[in-house]
Design a protein around this motif. Structure first.
Motif: not given
Ligand code: SAH
Ligand code: SF4
Ligand code: F3S
Length: 470
Positions: A83-87, A104-116, A360-369
């Motif tokens: 959720e944090h990534a989306e926020d 106002p001429e600026q073009i804005i594109c949204l792509c990647g996983c959220m766009a799907q 482990f030498d290192a971890l990527f740790t996340f709280i469930y979202s």
């Protein structure tokens, strides 16, 4: 799905190049010098996609900038994994309303996983009229055509159909200068871990042809790249869809034959499909780094089952022990989720004890979202955020002590590193990586950049090693 339907045909790809030419000609006729900013979130797959977007933009006549305010076109290449990534992306869209007011001429594109995600594209359609173009990972290869539609029609364009997914070879790419490069070897995921959105937004597993991967790695080595990472959501299922009896260890063994001075890494590797043969091939290779990122997620069998991971704690430990046996000094990292729905404190502590046991030498740790649309998002989730935070802090405490201890063991040793960049520490102005991908901050001058050198490790902490050339 039939291979011919997975591969985008060369004529169709050629056709995209004609849209690049049209856009370029349009800017030339206006004597405009357009600038584009690509802002990428998420994993290395997305970084690799971002490099293709930049490649296509350069072919359309854009120069690249990292400053959205000065760009004529801004792309947000998004991640949906938590959720944090989306926020953060919606926050960025908010900020872009101001830059677009200025320009106002600026073009804005949204792509990647959220766009799907239909939920997201609907919200953007309704509430973010400043966005001109929305397209998911499936439409990445069609970006020049979609962009041309935006310029020509001045209407909003959405390309977000759900698909099996395709493979498009030969898209132009702008790589980071330096020594590191990413090579996607497959796309999509078939695993449907119950917490994960990736299979819904990236489609089913598709493997690139081995010859295409080998040619790309050969080209990169010849161009001087020295730290090459093969990418896939689960590289261990590489080749399953090719039906030619050729699998990830075969690909690694063939890449290893490419002459040159370089390291090959890969990520991610799903434990359910990691085999002894993979570790044997790694152990017998010249170029494959003795480093393994093997996400375990949990150390409790009930939670692993609910996550649909399809291995047990013991099977994971057996794998790791085998890998360590055939590759002494192996550097091992992992991903962990704390607070999966229904997880109890005792179950979370099983994860902590597994982490202690493996070292482990290192971890990527996340709280469930919770990710809307996934199975786990429907499960009862009684533990409070505060409880989960406590378990998480405990995990970090154990891991930080382990990382500090493993790093301290390097002090006094001489190790080979690849110098890959500058650091912001004036006493140690260079950054470098060991074969195991540990960060070493180094004394020395810019002439060492891009070189493999031997260094003596003189200090360490939880996050890094410190050293000097010998
Ligand atoms: N394909 C890779 C992982 C890609 S996502 C693999 O299977 O190893 C990277 C990491 O994000 C995952 O390993 C997991 O630890 C974490 N993750 C995925 N979905 C999540 C969620 N809903 N909440 C919290 N963390 C999540
Ligand atoms: Fe997500 Fe699991 Fe696929 Fe990794 S293997 S991308 S965690 S579903
Ligand atoms: Fe995020 Fe998509 Fe990667 S959801 S982690 S950018 S595959």
């Amino acid at each position: 799905m039939e291979r011919q339907n997975v591969l985008v045909q060369p004529e169709e790809l050629e056709h995209q190049r004609t849209f690049e030419e049209k856009i370029k000609a349009m800017f030339e006729s206006r004597q405009a010098h357009p600038r584009a900013c690509v802002d990428t979130f998420g994993c290395q797959q997305n970084v690799a996609d971002g490099q293709k977007l930049m490649g296509m933009l350069v072919s359309c006549g854009f120069t690249l900038t990292s400053e959205p305010a000065e760009a004529d076109l801004v792309i947000l290449n998004t991640c949906a994994v938590r959720e944090h990534a989306e926020d953060r992306v919606f926050g960025n869209l908010g900020a872009l309303t101001h830059t677009k007011k200025e320009n106002p001429e600026q073009i804005i594109c949204l792509c990647g996983c959220m766009a799907q995600e239909p939920r997201v594209s609907e919200r953007v359609k309704k509430s973010y009229p400043l966005v001109n173009l929305v397209f998911g990972p499936h439409a990445l290869w069609k970006f020049p055509e979609l962009l041309w539609q935006v310029y020509e029609s001045r209407k909003r364009v959405f390309s977000v159909q759900d698909e099996h997914g395709t493979i498009a070879e030969g898209i132009p790419v702008v790589r980071e200068k330096g020594v590191k490069a990413w090579v996607s070897i497959m796309y999509g995921c078939n695993n449907f871990c119950s917490y994960c959105i990736v299979p819904y937004v990236r489609g089913r597993e598709r493997s690139r042809d081995p010859q295409a991967v080998l040619a790309e790695v050969r080209e990169l080595v010849e161009a001087g790249y020295k730290d090459i990472t093969l990418l896939g959501q689960n590289v261990n299922s590489y080749g399953n869809d090719l039906d030619i009896g050729y699998h990830f260890p075969d690909l690694l063994a063939d890449i290893d034959k490419i002459p040159g001075d370089y390291w090959i890494r890969f990520m991610s590797s799903h434990p359910k499909d990691a085999t002894k043969r993979l570790f044997d091939v790694m152990a017998g290779s010249r170029h494959v780094a003795r480093q393994l990122h093997l996400p375990v997620q949990s150390g409790n069998d009930r939670v692993l089952r609910e996550m649909n991971r399809r291995y047990t704690r013991q099977q994971y430990l057996d794998l790791v022990n085998y890998a360590k046996r055939v590759m002494p000094g192996l550097v091992l990292t992992s991903d962990i989720i704390i607070g999966f729905p229904g997880e109890t404190e005792a179950e979370a502590m099983d994860t902590v004890s597994l982490v202690e046991e493996v070292g482990f030498d290192a971890l990527f740790t996340f709280i469930y979202s919770p990710r809307p649309g996934t199975k786990a998002a429907q499960m009862p989730d009684p533990a409070t955020r505060a409880e989960k935070q406590q378990w998480f802090d405990k995990l970090l405490e154990v891991q930080n002590a382990m990382s500090a201890k493993l790093h301290a063991a390097y002090v006094g040793k001489t190790v080979r590193v690849l110098v890959d960049g500058d650091s912001d520490d004036p006493d140690f102005p260079l950054s470098s990586r060991t074969e195991g991908n540990r960060l070493v901050r180094l004394k020395g001058g810019p002439e060492l950049l891009g070189k493999f050198i031997d260094v003596e490790i003189t200090g360490s902490n939880t996050w890094a090693l410190y050293g000097q050339p010998v």
